[in-house]
Design an enzyme around this catalytic site. Structure first.
Site, mmCIF file in Angstrom:
data_model
loop_
_atom_site.group_PDB
_atom_site.id
_atom_site.type_symbol
_atom_site.label_atom_id
_atom_site.label_comp_id
_atom_site.label_asym_id
_atom_site.label_seq_id
_atom_site.Cartn_x
_atom_site.Cartn_y
_atom_site.Cartn_z
ATOM 1 N N HIS A 107 37.575 42.166 51.842
ATOM 2 C CA HIS A 107 36.143 42.882 51.908
ATOM 3 C C HIS A 107 35.178 41.829 52.402
ATOM 4 C CE1 HIS A 107 34.985 40.937 48.019
ATOM 5 N NE2 HIS A 107 36.105 41.239 47.785
ATOM 6 N N ASP A 108 34.057 42.301 53.073
ATOM 7 C CA ASP A 108 32.845 41.832 53.534
ATOM 8 C C ASP A 108 32.990 40.699 54.320
ATOM 9 O OD1 ASP A 108 31.284 43.526 51.789
ATOM 10 O OD2 ASP A 108 32.461 42.641 50.172
ATOM 11 N N GLY B 80 36.934 37.150 49.993
ATOM 12 C CA GLY B 80 36.111 38.070 50.401
ATOM 13 C C GLY B 80 34.763 37.259 50.874
#
Length: 271
Positions: free
Chosen positions: A127-128, A145
């Site tokens: 994520h991200d 992440g």
């Protein structure tokens, strides 16, 4: 309402949920699943058993191989269930078993991947993460992440990158390495924990950098990392000397930038 271009070829055993957008000349093989908020731009190909889900946009000409899951929920204990996004540029290839997650609310809410990237089997983008262009993630590479990967980076098989790490443009990470700290542009990192081991001279040459410039970058590297004093102080001290050398300035700007991680170095501690 599902929008499917007339030229798209969708196997009768594929599932394309209502609401998906499927562009011209898209090919979706048997047993693929396309979620209701997915956008597949023109000429995307999904091979059998590929899954694209979430609020995900796949750019023109991408290929997604069997058992890849693109756009899955973030693997984060802090994920609050709010819908977040994944955006993929053009002509990216996701080989077998690749997983790419959407963002988290606390991390900006988006995962972004640029153009012409190659993700080999079983690699993972968490994520991200923000990825540039012309990147290669070899087999079983793991990005945690919030990782930033700049253009033309190559990461060797089985390597892992710690969350919030920055990897500068055209850096090279050797196989089975652990990148726990930022890696300067053009840097080479090997080992667990990863140690900066000079410059990616081969990559610099292949990208068209002339010998004189490479020589200056190597000299600057020695001044930064092999001189007495702190890395950041050494970098600041040579800025005027290399004001006319864009690759060195790129390295100096990278070192000077704010970051959540320390700088990788040739066996030394924090920069």
């Amino acid at each position: 309402m599902t929008m499917i271009a007339a030229s798209a070829k969708i196997h009768p055993l594929a599932v394309v949920e209502d609401g998906a957008v499927v562009g011209e000349n898209v090919v979706i093989g048997p047993f693929c699943c396309v979620g209701p908020k997915v956008v597949l731009h023109d000429e995307v190909e999904l091979l059998p058993h590929a899954i694209v889900t979430g609020l995900t946009v796949i750019g023109r000409g991408c290929s997604i191989f069997p058992n890849a899951v693109i756009g899955g929920d973030p693997q984060s204990l802090h994920h609050d269930g709010v819908e977040t996004t994944l955006t993929v540029g053009e002509k990216c290839t996701f080989r077998e078993g690749v997983t790419v997650n959407t963002g988290t609310t606390g991390g900006g809410g988006k995962t972004v991947i640029g153009n012409n990237n190659l993700f080999l089997a079983n690699s993972h983008v968490a994520h991200d993460c923000i990825l540039g262009d012309n990147i290669v993630l070899s087999n079983s590479v793991m990005l945690a992440g919030h990782v930033i990967v700049e253009d033309r980076v190559i990461i060797g098989g089985g390597s892992a990158v710690h969350q919030f790490t920055r990897i500068g443009r055209q850096a090279f990470i050797g196989g089975l390495s652990g990148a726990a700290n930022d890696i300067i542009p053009y840097g080479m990192l090997h080992g667990i924990p990863g140690v900066l081991n000079g410059l990616n001279v081969v990559g610099m040459s292949r990208a068209g950098m002339d010998k004189a410039t490479i020589h200056r970058v190597r000299r600057a590297y020695k001044q930064i990392f092999e001189s007495e004093g702190a890395i950041r102080s050494n970098a600041a001290a040579i800025r005027d000397e290399y004001a006319d050398c864009a690759p060195v300035i790129e390295i100096l700007d990278f070192i000077a930038a704010d970051s959540d991680r320390a700088l990788s170095s040739p066996g030394r501690g924090k920069g």
